[in-house]
Design a protein around this motif. Structure first.
Motif, short mmCIF file in Angstrom:
data_model
loop_
_atom_site.label_atom_id
_atom_site.label_comp_id
_atom_site.label_asym_id
_atom_site.label_seq_id
_atom_site.Cartn_x
_atom_site.Cartn_y
_atom_site.Cartn_z
N PHE A 1 23.21 30.62 51.44
CA PHE A 1 23.36 30.64 49.99
C PHE A 1 24.34 31.74 49.59
N SER A 2 25.42 31.33 48.94
CA SER A 2 26.45 32.27 48.53
C SER A 2 25.95 33.19 47.43
N GLU A 3 26.35 34.46 47.51
CA GLU A 3 25.98 35.43 46.48
C GLU A 3 26.62 35.11 45.13
N VAL A 4 27.74 34.42 45.16
CA VAL A 4 28.45 34.11 43.92
C VAL A 4 28.11 32.72 43.39
N GLY A 5 27.15 32.06 44.06
CA GLY A 5 26.67 30.81 43.51
C GLY A 5 27.32 29.55 44.01
N PHE A 6 28.27 29.66 44.95
CA PHE A 6 28.89 28.45 45.49
C PHE A 6 27.85 27.68 46.31
N PRO A 7 27.78 26.37 46.15
CA PRO A 7 26.80 25.59 46.91
C PRO A 7 27.14 25.54 48.39
N ASN A 8 26.10 25.57 49.23
CA ASN A 8 26.37 25.37 50.65
C ASN A 8 26.59 23.87 50.89
N GLU A 9 26.84 23.51 52.15
CA GLU A 9 27.21 22.12 52.42
C GLU A 9 26.06 21.15 52.16
#
Length: 252
Positions: A98-106
């Motif tokens: 899980f990205s700290e900046v909120g980008f979704p994982n695959e």
């Protein structure tokens, strides 16, 4: 024994045919009599949805160790994505990171983009999320249902499912392990699809499977598809996540 050459239109008239020997066309090998002949039309998905058919959506996510999972104790009590990883910290190389900046994982991206389309055809009932390839408190049941966490009544099924997916990583007893078994997932989905028809004979289910490609029971999965899912009102969509080897998925 012999051969008969005819057309579908003639077969529908329920005629009798003289069977000719394959080596000697002049001699008869017997008679073939058609007692019943029908043409079955398979409705399209559009025809299903435009009628009284109820489409039910469910998804299964690969939680196995092949997703580059690193188990580490994490003391952070902060909110956001860190809260979801307070029990186990995911490696940045993990497909579940899980990205700290909120980008979704695959997995989030695939579940959201594909699942949102499929769930739009569904009814308002809750869409179950299955996890496979993990242990809970040391016990491996091959598959478990991820419970809904803080799901509001008005939330879209996809939003509920994504919230449930994130919350799974805060389970104290979660451990990603091997082997990765897909057959139990197919068996459970087929069972649920058949149960749905008890409430509504026109119920139809769609299972979305997200995996990194490493499946340890391909032969058993094929057998399960034939024995349990072939007669179930169920479609299965398998989507590969990451850059792994998907040859086994092609066999399915």
């Amino acid at each position: 024994m012999g051969k008969v050459q005819t057309t579908v239109r003639r077969i529908l008239d329920l005629p009798s045919f003289n069977i000719k020997h394959t080596k000697c066309n002049d001699s008869s090998a017997g008679t073939l009599k058609i007692q019943r002949a029908e043409i079955w039309k398979i409705p399209s998905m559009l025809e299903y949805t435009s009628g009284s058919c109820e489409i039910n959506f469910m998804a299964a996510v690969d939680f196995s160790a092949s997703n580059n999972f690193v188990k580490r104790f994490h003391r952070s009590e902060s909110s956001g994505s860190n809260f979801l990883q307070q029990r186990y910290k995911l490696s940045s190389e993990s497909l579940h990171f899980f990205s700290e900046v909120g980008f979704p994982n695959e997995y989030q991206a695939a579940l959201s983009s594909i699942g949102s389309i499929l769930s739009d055809y569904g009814c308002h009932r809750s869409a179950p999320l299955y996890a496979f390839g993990a242990k809970i408190d040391g016990h491996s049941d091959s598959i478990f249902v991820v419970p809904e966490i803080d799901a509001n009544e008005g939330d879209h099924n996809m939003r509920r499912m994504l919230t449930s997916y994130k919350s799974a990583f805060s389970f104290p007893g979660l451990e990603m392990t091997e082997p990765t078994l897909l057959a139990p997932v197919i068996r459970e989905a087929a069972r649920n699809a058949k149960l749905m028809t008890i409430e509504n004979e026109q119920a139809y289910s769609v299972l979305l499977v997200l995996t990194d490609g490493k499946i340890d029971d391909v032969d058993q999965t094929i057998d399960t598809l034939v024995e349990h899912a072939a007669d179930a009102p169920l479609s299965i969509v398998i989507v590969g996540v990451g850059g792994g080897n998907f040859e086994d998925m092609m066999r399915l």
